[in-house]
Design a protein around this motif. Structure first.
Motif, PDB file in Angstrom:
ATOM      1  N   ASN A  94       4.720   8.208   2.016  1.00 26.18           N
ATOM      2  CA  ASN A  94       4.274   7.658   3.302  1.00 26.18           C
ATOM      3  C   ASN A  94       2.761   7.531   3.415  1.00 26.18           C
ATOM      4  OD1 ASN A  94       6.833   7.275   4.548  1.00 26.18           O
ATOM      5  ND2 ASN A  94       6.972   9.491   4.887  1.00 26.18           N
ATOM      6  N   THR A  96      -0.917   6.193   3.480  1.00 23.20           N
ATOM      7  CA  THR A  96      -1.499   4.873   3.721  1.00 23.20           C
ATOM      8  C   THR A  96      -3.015   4.926   3.552  1.00 23.20           C
ATOM      9  OG1 THR A  96      -1.624   5.320   6.101  1.00 23.20           O
ATOM     10  CG2 THR A  96       0.309   4.104   5.308  1.00 23.20           C
ATOM     11  N   ASP A 123      -8.054   0.826  -1.032  1.00 21.56           N
ATOM     12  CA  ASP A 123      -6.796   0.109  -0.815  1.00 21.56           C
ATOM     13  C   ASP A 123      -6.737  -1.138  -1.694  1.00 21.56           C
ATOM     14  OD1 ASP A 123      -4.559  -1.190   0.103  1.00 21.56           O
ATOM     15  OD2 ASP A 123      -5.286  -1.479   2.154  1.00 21.56           O
ATOM     16  N   THR A 324      -4.737  -0.280   8.517  1.00 19.01           N
ATOM     17  CA  THR A 324      -3.923   0.648   7.737  1.00 19.01           C
ATOM     18  C   THR A 324      -3.031  -0.133   6.782  1.00 19.01           C
ATOM     19  OG1 THR A 324      -3.895   2.190   9.592  1.00 19.01           O
ATOM     20  CG2 THR A 324      -2.259   2.536   7.877  1.00 19.01           C
ATOM     21  N   SER A 325      -2.931   0.338   5.546  1.00 18.77           N
ATOM     22  CA  SER A 325      -2.152  -0.367   4.532  1.00 18.77           C
ATOM     23  C   SER A 325      -0.658  -0.123   4.703  1.00 18.77           C
ATOM     24  CB  SER A 325      -2.566   0.102   3.131  1.00 18.77           C
ATOM     25  OG  SER A 325      -2.056   1.406   2.868  1.00 18.77           O
ATOM     26  N   PRO A 327       2.811   1.553   3.372  1.00 16.84           N
ATOM     27  CA  PRO A 327       2.982   2.886   2.773  1.00 16.84           C
ATOM     28  C   PRO A 327       2.932   2.829   1.240  1.00 16.84           C
ATOM     29  CG  PRO A 327       4.612   2.516   4.487  1.00 16.84           C
ATOM     30  CD  PRO A 327       3.938   1.197   4.255  1.00 16.84           C
TER      31      PRO A 327
END
Length: 504
Positions: A94, A96, A123, A324-325, A327
């Motif tokens: 999970n 991120t 990321d 936010t990326s 998961p």
């Protein structure tokens, strides 16, 4: 009594390359599997190379068959399984990534007396168009611009700065070759990646083979690159035969090779040599389009740059936007399904940073990966990777070490997301067209690996009696032009894995 005798007899029949530590289960199927890999090894297809196979029972890690399994051989992209397994086991499925838009200084009379920052966290998917519910690059640029406008900023007295300081490693491992780095699959990793660090070079092929193919444009525009185009026109249907040469942080790019005649335009993907600078440049341009002026040129900070660059009048930053990326489970799935080297290198550093509790280099991240799996009881003798993706031509693993990691991964909390991240033979990913019409289709999950002279597969197979098996299959230095024959053997071997009875 008869079963024990048969197992003992089969042990004598196996040649020296085969491990004798396997359990006495289903010796006839094991013998058939061993015979097939031995036939491949002794065939003209691999007469100057090596075929290696390791098969384990996942629930207890017991070796069912090892053939040349202790030899260190190139892994190609099967190494991505070790990388994604480590990242999932260490930080969880999970996890991120977070990317923030920030400013320092003060805002007065619509003027930001300071800098605007895009602070990355490594990321690899930031701005990618692979995720329908997440912003792609143009959407992110518009969102960031809107956030600046919402803050009442009409002028920036400093600069737009790409902050790549979250990762301390240089963009590419030092064993990658120059002929790979400029191409899309050789994109380097950054603390601030954007749109998978890619651009497209668009050519206009000539009508006559051998004539120059002019470069029309790049998408997106890259005016900061000096592109020397030596690409010519190749035969109709010849596809992308272009090699792009550049190196991290350089602006000189050489384009060599051919594009096919018969089309009005032909695009080729290259890698951006400085992703964090490009991100700052792209936002700088987007701000200008809506009338927000920036006093200074775009800049970037992070590894490989002048540490004395003056960037912050104050130091404290105020957040304007958080992205936010997806998961980590989804990033691992993309890594293994689409074999994206950038994602693998990013996940290696993510795992290394988490294990070290500090930013690490690629080499240090590999050391932490090795120690992590050794602490789980995996024998990593001969396990000598040089990166996280398998692109390095000198990195090597043993079939036994990789199948050992795969077996050990079954004990981790994130095993199911990892298992689901691996393509199904005959159905998905890079093995979608493999093994169709055989017992392997639907019963084997495998990550493929291909570099020059190497064909490799690793993953899991379900035996005929329902046992989950881990396997690694490596073929190194097969004869040029013999890939079709080699693949026939590899498909047969994967089908034979499913015929094993692995229960005691």
């Amino acid at each position: 009594m008869h079963r024990s005798f048969t197992c003992l007899l089969s042990c004598f029949l196996l040649i020296a390359q085969v491990s004798h530590s396997r359990p006495c289960t289903d010796s006839l199927a094991l013998q058939r599997l061993q015979n097939t890999v031995h036939q491949l090894q002794t065939s003209p297809l691999v007469r100057n190379g090596t075929a290696a196979l390791s098969v384990r029972r996942v629930r207890d890690g017991v070796v069912l068959l090892d053939y040349n399994a202790q030899m260190s051989l190139p892994s190609a992209s099967t190494l991505k399984l070790a990388t994604t397994a480590t990242a999932l086991a260490v930080v969880g499925d999970n996890y991120t990534y977070r990317t923030t838009l920030e400013y320092d200084g003060t805002i007065r009379d619509s003027v930001l007396n300071g800098n605007l920052y895009i602070r990355g966290s490594g990321d690899p998917s930031l701005g990618s168009n692979r995720f329908a519910e997440f912003a792609d690059a143009p959407t992110l640029l518009r969102t960031w611009t809107e956030m600046v406008q919402s803050a009442g900023i009409k002028q920036i007295g400093g600069a737009v700065i790409g902050d790549a300081t979250a990762i301390r490693s240089l963009p590419v491992p030092d064993t990658w070759v120059w002929g790979d780095m400029g191409n899309y699959y050789g994109a380097g990793v950054s603390g601030l990646n954007f749109n998978e660090n890619l651009y497209r070079a668009v050519f206009k092929p000539a009508r006559i083979v051998g004539q120059p193919a002019p470069l029309l444009r790049t998408e997106p525009a890259t005016p900061f690159l000096r592109l020397q185009n030596n690409v010519r026109t190749g035969p109709r249907g010849s596809g992308d035969e272009v090699i792009i040469y550049n190196a991290p942080f350089t602006t000189q790019v050489f384009l060599e090779g051919t594009v096919p005649t018969g089309v009005s335009e032909f695009g080729v993907k290259g890698s951006l040599p400085d992703p964090s600078f490009f991100t700052a440049f792209a936002l700088h341009e987007q701000l200008a389009r809506v009338g927000i002026t920036v006093s200074n040129p775009p800049q970037a900070i992070g590894p490989g740059r002048n540490p004395e660059i003056a960037i912050a009048p104050g130091g404290k930053r105020t957040q304007l936007h958080l992205h936010t990326s997806v998961p980590l489970a989804e990033l691992a799935r993309l890594t293994n399904h689409q074999s994206i080297n950038l994602y693998a290198e990013s996940l290696l550093l993510l795992a290394g940073n988490a294990l070290a509790q500090a930013p690490v280099t690629t080499e240090q991240a590999i050391q932490h990966l090795v120690r992590f799996w050794q602490s789980k009881g995996v024998d990593l003798s001969g396990f000598r990777p040089k990166d996280g993706s398998g692109l390095s031509p000198i990195g090597a693993v043993t079939a036994a070490s990789l199948s050992g990691i795969l077996a050990a991964m079954s004990k981790e909390k994130s095993f199911l997301p990892f298992y689901d991240s691996i393509p199904v033979v005959g159905e998905s990913g890079t093995v979608k067209s493999l093994g169709r019409g055989t017992a392997a289709a639907g019963n084997v999950r495998a990550k493929s690996g291909t570099i020059e002279g190497v064909r490799a597969y690793a993953g899991y197979a379900t035996s005929v009696d329902g046992e989950l098996l881990s396997f690694t299959l490596l073929v190194n230095k097969y004869q040029p032009g013999s890939l079709k024959g080699v693949m026939s053997y590899l498909e047969q071997l994967m089908a034979e894995l499913t015929a094993l009875k692995a229960n005691d």
